[in-house]
Motif scaffolding. Structure first.
Motif, PDB file in Angstrom:
ATOM      1  N   LEU A 102       0.796  -1.232   0.000  1.00  0.00           N
ATOM      2  CA  LEU A 102       0.000   0.000   0.000  1.00  0.00           C
ATOM      3  C   LEU A 102       0.833   1.288   0.000  1.00  0.00           C
ATOM      4  CD1 LEU A 102      -2.992   0.743   0.036  1.00  0.00           C
ATOM      5  CD2 LEU A 102      -2.912   0.708   2.543  1.00  0.00           C
ATOM      6  N   TYR A 103       1.932   1.308   0.737  1.00  0.00           N
ATOM      7  CA  TYR A 103       2.724   2.540   0.890  1.00  0.00           C
ATOM      8  C   TYR A 103       4.230   2.257   0.846  1.00  0.00           C
ATOM      9  CZ  TYR A 103      -1.559   4.747   2.696  1.00  0.00           C
ATOM     10  OH  TYR A 103      -2.824   5.234   2.841  1.00  0.00           O
ATOM     11  N   ASP A 111      12.645  11.444  -1.607  1.00  0.00           N
ATOM     12  CA  ASP A 111      12.238  12.155  -2.825  1.00  0.00           C
ATOM     13  C   ASP A 111      11.994  13.630  -2.519  1.00  0.00           C
ATOM     14  OD1 ASP A 111      12.309   9.597  -3.724  1.00  0.00           O
ATOM     15  OD2 ASP A 111      10.280   9.541  -4.499  1.00  0.00           O
ATOM     16  N   LEU A 112      11.319  13.875  -1.407  1.00  0.00           N
ATOM     17  CA  LEU A 112      11.001  15.265  -1.058  1.00  0.00           C
ATOM     18  C   LEU A 112      12.268  16.038  -0.693  1.00  0.00           C
ATOM     19  CD1 LEU A 112       7.702  14.622   0.924  1.00  0.00           C
ATOM     20  CD2 LEU A 112       7.932  15.618  -1.359  1.00  0.00           C
ATOM     21  N   ASN A 134       0.532   2.763  -7.751  1.00  0.00           N
ATOM     22  CA  ASN A 134       1.069   1.787  -6.784  1.00  0.00           C
ATOM     23  C   ASN A 134       1.423   2.412  -5.434  1.00  0.00           C
ATOM     24  OD1 ASN A 134       3.511   3.100  -7.094  1.00  0.00           O
ATOM     25  ND2 ASN A 134       4.460   1.520  -8.346  1.00  0.00           N
ATOM     26  N   ASN A 135       2.154   1.616  -4.627  1.00  0.00           N
ATOM     27  CA  ASN A 135       2.541   2.004  -3.264  1.00  0.00           C
ATOM     28  C   ASN A 135       3.314   3.335  -3.198  1.00  0.00           C
ATOM     29  OD1 ASN A 135       4.678   0.752  -4.630  1.00  0.00           O
ATOM     30  ND2 ASN A 135       5.079  -0.780  -3.033  1.00  0.00           N
ATOM     31  N   VAL A 136       4.233   3.548  -4.137  1.00  0.00           N
ATOM     32  CA  VAL A 136       5.032   4.781  -4.104  1.00  0.00           C
ATOM     33  C   VAL A 136       4.127   5.982  -4.391  1.00  0.00           C
ATOM     34  CG1 VAL A 136       7.002   5.986  -5.113  1.00  0.00           C
ATOM     35  CG2 VAL A 136       7.111   3.513  -4.768  1.00  0.00           C
ATOM     36  N   LEU A 137       3.265   5.837  -5.389  1.00  0.00           N
ATOM     37  CA  LEU A 137       2.308   6.914  -5.682  1.00  0.00           C
ATOM     38  C   LEU A 137       1.429   7.183  -4.458  1.00  0.00           C
ATOM     39  CD1 LEU A 137       0.745   8.909  -7.441  1.00  0.00           C
ATOM     40  CD2 LEU A 137      -0.646   6.980  -8.247  1.00  0.00           C
ATOM     41  N   HIS A 138       0.956   6.139  -3.800  1.00  0.00           N
ATOM     42  CA  HIS A 138       0.086   6.342  -2.634  1.00  0.00           C
ATOM     43  C   HIS A 138       0.770   7.204  -1.561  1.00  0.00           C
ATOM     44  CE1 HIS A 138      -2.279   2.411  -3.650  1.00  0.00           C
ATOM     45  NE2 HIS A 138      -2.682   3.444  -4.359  1.00  0.00           N
ATOM     46  N   SER A 139       2.067   6.960  -1.345  1.00  0.00           N
ATOM     47  CA  SER A 139       2.762   7.764  -0.329  1.00  0.00           C
ATOM     48  C   SER A 139       2.907   9.214  -0.785  1.00  0.00           C
ATOM     49  CB  SER A 139       4.125   7.148   0.014  1.00  0.00           C
ATOM     50  OG  SER A 139       3.912   6.000   0.801  1.00  0.00           O
ATOM     51  N   PHE A 140       3.123   9.437  -2.090  1.00  0.00           N
ATOM     52  CA  PHE A 140       3.100  10.827  -2.598  1.00  0.00           C
ATOM     53  C   PHE A 140       1.720  11.444  -2.359  1.00  0.00           C
ATOM     54  CE2 PHE A 140       6.726  10.091  -5.723  1.00  0.00           C
ATOM     55  CZ  PHE A 140       7.525  11.105  -5.215  1.00  0.00           C
ATOM     56  N   MET A 141       0.684  10.679  -2.651  1.00  0.00           N
ATOM     57  CA  MET A 141      -0.679  11.221  -2.530  1.00  0.00           C
ATOM     58  C   MET A 141      -1.008  11.620  -1.089  1.00  0.00           C
ATOM     59  SD  MET A 141      -2.614   8.583  -5.125  1.00  0.00           S
ATOM     60  CE  MET A 141      -4.286   9.108  -4.780  1.00  0.00           C
ATOM     61  N   ASN A 150       1.453  20.401  -6.046  1.00  0.00           N
ATOM     62  CA  ASN A 150       0.339  19.931  -6.892  1.00  0.00           C
ATOM     63  C   ASN A 150       0.701  18.577  -7.484  1.00  0.00           C
ATOM     64  OD1 ASN A 150      -0.995  22.538  -6.652  1.00  0.00           O
ATOM     65  ND2 ASN A 150       0.643  23.283  -8.003  1.00  0.00           N
ATOM     66  N   LEU A 151      -0.327  17.776  -7.773  1.00  0.00           N
ATOM     67  CA  LEU A 151      -0.060  16.423  -8.285  1.00  0.00           C
ATOM     68  C   LEU A 151      -0.966  16.103  -9.465  1.00  0.00           C
ATOM     69  CD1 LEU A 151       1.204  13.558  -8.028  1.00  0.00           C
ATOM     70  CD2 LEU A 151      -0.564  13.043  -6.332  1.00  0.00           C
ATOM     71  N   LYS A 152      -0.343  15.647 -10.558  1.00  0.00           N
ATOM     72  CA  LYS A 152      -1.104  15.093 -11.687  1.00  0.00           C
ATOM     73  C   LYS A 152      -0.742  13.614 -11.780  1.00  0.00           C
ATOM     74  CE  LYS A 152      -0.452  18.955 -14.798  1.00  0.00           C
ATOM     75  NZ  LYS A 152      -0.487  19.250 -16.244  1.00  0.00           N
ATOM     76  N   VAL A 153      -1.754  12.783 -11.898  1.00  0.00           N
ATOM     77  CA  VAL A 153      -1.529  11.334 -11.952  1.00  0.00           C
ATOM     78  C   VAL A 153      -2.050  10.820 -13.287  1.00  0.00           C
ATOM     79  CG1 VAL A 153      -2.128   9.111 -10.919  1.00  0.00           C
ATOM     80  CG2 VAL A 153      -1.808  11.122  -9.441  1.00  0.00           C
ATOM     81  N   ALA A 154      -1.188  10.176 -14.072  1.00  0.00           N
ATOM     82  CA  ALA A 154      -1.652   9.528 -15.304  1.00  0.00           C
ATOM     83  C   ALA A 154      -1.376   8.026 -15.194  1.00  0.00           C
ATOM     84  CB  ALA A 154      -0.936  10.093 -16.526  1.00  0.00           C
ATOM     85  N   THR A 155      -2.449   7.258 -15.201  1.00  0.00           N
ATOM     86  CA  THR A 155      -2.324   5.791 -15.169  1.00  0.00           C
ATOM     87  C   THR A 155      -3.162   5.224 -16.311  1.00  0.00           C
ATOM     88  OG1 THR A 155      -4.249   5.645 -13.701  1.00  0.00           O
ATOM     89  CG2 THR A 155      -2.088   5.635 -12.643  1.00  0.00           C
ATOM     90  N   PRO A 156      -2.801   4.056 -16.844  1.00  0.00           N
ATOM     91  CA  PRO A 156      -3.707   3.405 -17.793  1.00  0.00           C
ATOM     92  C   PRO A 156      -4.998   3.020 -17.067  1.00  0.00           C
ATOM     93  CG  PRO A 156      -1.535   2.333 -17.737  1.00  0.00           C
ATOM     94  CD  PRO A 156      -1.576   3.270 -16.590  1.00  0.00           C
TER      95      PRO A 156
END
Ligand code: CP
Ligand code: NVA
Length: 290
Positions: A102-103, A111-112, A134-141, A150-156
């Motif tokens: 999950l995270y 990263d920050l 995925n898990n890495v994106l979830h922690s960014f979110m 600001n965050l833009k997320v592009a996933t299939p």
């Protein structure tokens, strides 16, 4: 990046031990924790399911209680996030998430810090995540809005982030006044963004889906062409390990790529839990929020 000679290590962890449970492979998380903990005077103990009884003939509950008497802290990399929650429930010592399905919070700290060092400030940056939800994106979110990013997320289609994490990210972006967009078009995500980020398309544990995933993620590779619509100061991040299908060599080895500083910063962020440097202010702020 902190040059070692400028950094005064205080043996804050002398006499302390960290139990490092790894159900999955690791280079960065293992090395940064072992070396970081040792630099502060502590003793890291690397434990895999091949070495310890956990999951074979000892329950998570019993392992948690035993480790609480033998170590001072646990870092665990697990398949299922619920294993971490169980450890946390039954242990009387702190548990750090070294990656779950999950995270991956310890990655995001690095990263920050890398972005803070590169841009001088995080507030107002736009980060484009192009890849798997995925898990890495979830922690960014869970963290970016709190830091004004600001965050833009592009996933299939079919690879969107977890619905509960998405709901919480939407709540946070409203609370902190940041922009949050969910897209399927990688070019739209990259447009005017400062930071382009991706990760593997096949996370550990998903190996059987590899063939389908490679097909479904077609068009999501980060290239200089994707960067051509990004902000003039755009940079690239990847938690590593990396495969060329996610990002080509031209971007990965270019000066825009911060990936090796990002990997090194895993070490500085894992150990900055006491006021050792001015970066601690950033770490403390992030740590409170993630
Ligand atoms: N990024 C990261 O967590 O790498 P490892 O799997 O090598 O620990
Ligand atoms: N999303 C990847 C991160 C590896 C550091 C995985 O979970 O395998």
């Amino acid at each position: 990046m902190l040059p070692e000679q400028k950094f005064k290590y205080v043996p804050l962890l002398q006499g302390k031990s960290i139990a490092m449970i790894f159900e999955k492979r690791s280079t960065r998380t293992r090395m940064s924790t072992e070396t970081g903990f040792s630099l502060l005077g502590g003793h890291p103990c690397f434990l895999t399911p091949q070495d310890i009884h956990l999951g074979i003939n000892e329950s998570t509950t019993d392992t948690a209680r035993v480790l609480s008497g033998l170590a001072d802290i646990v870092l665990a990399r697990v398949y299922s996030h619920s294993s971490l929650e169980l450890l946390d429930k039954d242990a009387s010592i702190p548990i750090i998430n070294g990656l779950s399905d999950l995270y991956h919070p310890v990655q995001i700290l690095a990263d920050l810090l890398t972005l803070q060092e590169h841009y001088g400030s995080l507030k107002g940056l736009t980060l484009a995540w192009i890849g798997d939800g995925n898990n890495v994106l979830h922690s960014f979110m869970m963290s970016l809005a709190k830091l004004g990013v600001n965050l833009k997320v592009a996933t299939p289609k079919g690879y969107e982030p977890d619905a509960n994490v998405t709901q919480e990210a939407q709540r946070l972006s409203k609370q902190f006044g940041t922009k949050l967009q969910f897209l399927t078009d990688p070019v739209e995500a990259a447009r005017d963004s400062n930071v382009l980020v991706t990760d593997t398309w096949v996370s550990m544990g998903q190996e059987e889906e590899k063939k389908k995933r490679l097909k479904d993620f077609h068009g999501y590779q980060i290239t200089m062409q994707a960067g051509s619509v990004a902000a003039p100061d755009w940079t690239f991040l990847h938690c590593l390990p990396r495969k060329a299908e996610e990002v080509d060599d031209e971007v990965f080895y270019s000066p825009r790529s911060l990936v090796f500083t990002e990997a090194e910063n895993r070490k500085w962020t894992i150990m900055m839990s006491e006021p050792l440097s001015q970066k601690n202010a950033l770490f403390t702020a992030m740590n409170r929020f993630i």
